[in-house]
Design a protein around this motif. Structure first.
Motif, PDB file in Angstrom:
ATOM      1  N   ARG A  81       0.863  -1.185   0.000  1.00  0.00           N
ATOM      2  CA  ARG A  81       0.000   0.000   0.000  1.00  0.00           C
ATOM      3  C   ARG A  81       0.897   1.231   0.000  1.00  0.00           C
ATOM      4  O   ARG A  81       1.530   1.553   0.999  1.00  0.00           O
ATOM      5  CB  ARG A  81      -0.922  -0.003   1.216  1.00  0.00           C
ATOM      6  CG  ARG A  81      -1.952  -1.102   1.221  1.00  0.00           C
ATOM      7  CD  ARG A  81      -2.750  -1.103   2.511  1.00  0.00           C
ATOM      8  NE  ARG A  81      -3.484   0.142   2.688  1.00  0.00           N
ATOM      9  CZ  ARG A  81      -4.156   0.451   3.803  1.00  0.00           C
ATOM     10  NH1 ARG A  81      -4.176  -0.378   4.808  1.00  0.00           N
ATOM     11  NH2 ARG A  81      -4.800   1.590   3.874  1.00  0.00           N
ATOM     12  N   ARG A  82       0.961   1.896  -1.132  1.00  0.00           N
ATOM     13  CA  ARG A  82       1.873   3.031  -1.258  1.00  0.00           C
ATOM     14  C   ARG A  82       1.443   4.182  -0.350  1.00  0.00           C
ATOM     15  O   ARG A  82       0.254   4.451  -0.182  1.00  0.00           O
ATOM     16  CB  ARG A  82       1.931   3.503  -2.709  1.00  0.00           C
ATOM     17  CG  ARG A  82       2.618   2.527  -3.648  1.00  0.00           C
ATOM     18  CD  ARG A  82       2.801   3.150  -5.002  1.00  0.00           C
ATOM     19  NE  ARG A  82       1.513   3.594  -5.564  1.00  0.00           N
ATOM     20  CZ  ARG A  82       1.404   4.459  -6.555  1.00  0.00           C
ATOM     21  NH1 ARG A  82       2.483   5.009  -7.086  1.00  0.00           N
ATOM     22  NH2 ARG A  82       0.201   4.799  -7.017  1.00  0.00           N
ATOM     23  N   LEU A  83       2.444   4.857   0.207  1.00  0.00           N
ATOM     24  CA  LEU A  83       2.207   6.004   1.073  1.00  0.00           C
ATOM     25  C   LEU A  83       3.052   7.180   0.615  1.00  0.00           C
ATOM     26  O   LEU A  83       4.176   7.002   0.133  1.00  0.00           O
ATOM     27  CB  LEU A  83       2.561   5.661   2.533  1.00  0.00           C
ATOM     28  CG  LEU A  83       1.725   4.602   3.236  1.00  0.00           C
ATOM     29  CD1 LEU A  83       2.296   4.320   4.620  1.00  0.00           C
ATOM     30  CD2 LEU A  83       0.267   5.032   3.348  1.00  0.00           C
ATOM     31  N   VAL A  84       2.488   8.369   0.759  1.00  0.00           N
ATOM     32  CA  VAL A  84       3.226   9.609   0.490  1.00  0.00           C
ATOM     33  C   VAL A  84       3.788  10.099   1.825  1.00  0.00           C
ATOM     34  O   VAL A  84       3.038  10.326   2.774  1.00  0.00           O
ATOM     35  CB  VAL A  84       2.304  10.668  -0.141  1.00  0.00           C
ATOM     36  CG1 VAL A  84       3.059  11.986  -0.309  1.00  0.00           C
ATOM     37  CG2 VAL A  84       1.771  10.178  -1.476  1.00  0.00           C
ATOM     38  N   VAL A  85       5.106  10.257   1.883  1.00  0.00           N
ATOM     39  CA  VAL A  85       5.786  10.548   3.144  1.00  0.00           C
ATOM     40  C   VAL A  85       6.699  11.750   2.959  1.00  0.00           C
ATOM     41  O   VAL A  85       7.372  11.878   1.921  1.00  0.00           O
ATOM     42  CB  VAL A  85       6.608   9.338   3.626  1.00  0.00           C
ATOM     43  CG1 VAL A  85       7.363   9.661   4.909  1.00  0.00           C
ATOM     44  CG2 VAL A  85       5.710   8.126   3.827  1.00  0.00           C
TER      45      VAL A  85
END
Length: 292
Positions: A81-85
């Motif tokens: 699950r890609r996350l923007v960090v």
């Protein structure tokens, strides 16, 4: 007069050279004395120092704790699950000599670029490690992940003469294109949980209603049984009283029973009867004496 004319320029030049050789290091900074680009001395303590005018120069570096905001990057935890960090770090220049040798004349700007690259690489490595899921990143384990990022960044930044004091993750959001799908999945999960709760509630209500109906049936049955017992006991007592009364005075008992029969047969508008005149039913109506 001629000597004075030469003395004043000499004194002015000497004064200029003297002032040019003096520099002051503030308590908020560190300084390097360079000669033709080579480090000649390090000034880390605040106060006044000296240098050779025109030959040596002073390069000052901030000794305070500095902050750095990294660019937003996408990471993929182990659950895909890609996350923007993005993150920010607190750091300081720990070794000015090593710092100068590492970044050269670029100074703090070059150091920030290289430190930002180090942080992004460590963020990807730590958050993309095995057993690290998006739920882990968004849970209380986030503090331990930040500590691991800080420790790894500290080891990498040591070669720049930097001391990475702290690293914090500012935001950990889903990419914009995944938000709607995630919200739809969350709504579906909540609706399923609500349906399960409603089904469990209906089941519990059915159990309560069944128990209440059984309790009502048992209570009514027990009450009816007790009523039958009471009625039976009352009938038995009444019959006993009648039997005792009949045994005490049979004639009076017969008279009493006849009156009851008259009352029931002539009740209301029913005042007509078809019987033979000599019927025993009218014995007490034909005379005032009891039949023999």
């Amino acid at each position: 007069m001629g000597k004075t004319k030469f003395l004043i320029p000499i004194l002015a030049i000497a004064g200029f050279l003297g002032l040019s050789s003096i520099f002051v290091v503030d308590e908020r900074e560190k300084a390097l004395v360079l000669q033709f680009g080579q480090i000649r001395s390090v000034k880390e303590e605040p106060g006044m120092s000296f240098k050779i005018p025109f030959i040596q120069e002073v390069v000052r570096y901030d000794d305070r704790i500095l902050s750095l905001d990294t660019d937003t990057i996408e990471v993929t935890p182990s659950d895909d699950r890609r996350l923007v960090v993005d993150a920010f770090a607190r750091f300081r220049i720990a070794d000015v000599v090593q710092f100068r040798q590492a970044v050269g004349v670029g100074g703090l700007r070059v150091a920030e670029d290289r430190l930002s690259s180090i942080l992004n690489a460590q963020i990807r490595e730590v958050l993309g490690a095995d057993q690290v899921t998006s739920d882990t990143i968004l849970s209380e384990d986030r503090r331990e992940l930040m500590r691991r990022i800080q420790a790894a960044a500290q080891r990498s930044a040591a070669g720049l003469g930097l001391d990475v004091i702290d690293v914090r993750l500012k935001q950990t959001n889903l990419p914009e294109q995944n938000l709607e799908a995630t919200f739809a999945r969350m709504r579906a999960e909540r609706e399923r949980e609500a349906a399960d709760e409603i089904a469990r509630g209906n089941e519990a209500a059915q159990r309560v209603r069944a128990l209440a109906d059984r309790t009502v049936t048992e209570t009514l049955s027990d009450a009816e049984r007790q009523a039958q017992v009471i009625r039976g006991e009352a009938d038995a007592e009444r019959n006993a009283i009648f039997a005792e009364a009949f045994g005490a005075d049979p004639e009076f008992f017969a008279f009493y029973r006849s009156l009851e029969a008259y009352e029931k047969s002539l009740k209301g508008s029913n005042s007509s009867m078809v019987m033979t005149p000599d019927s025993e039913f009218f014995d007490y109506l034909r005379s005032g004496t009891a039949p023999e």
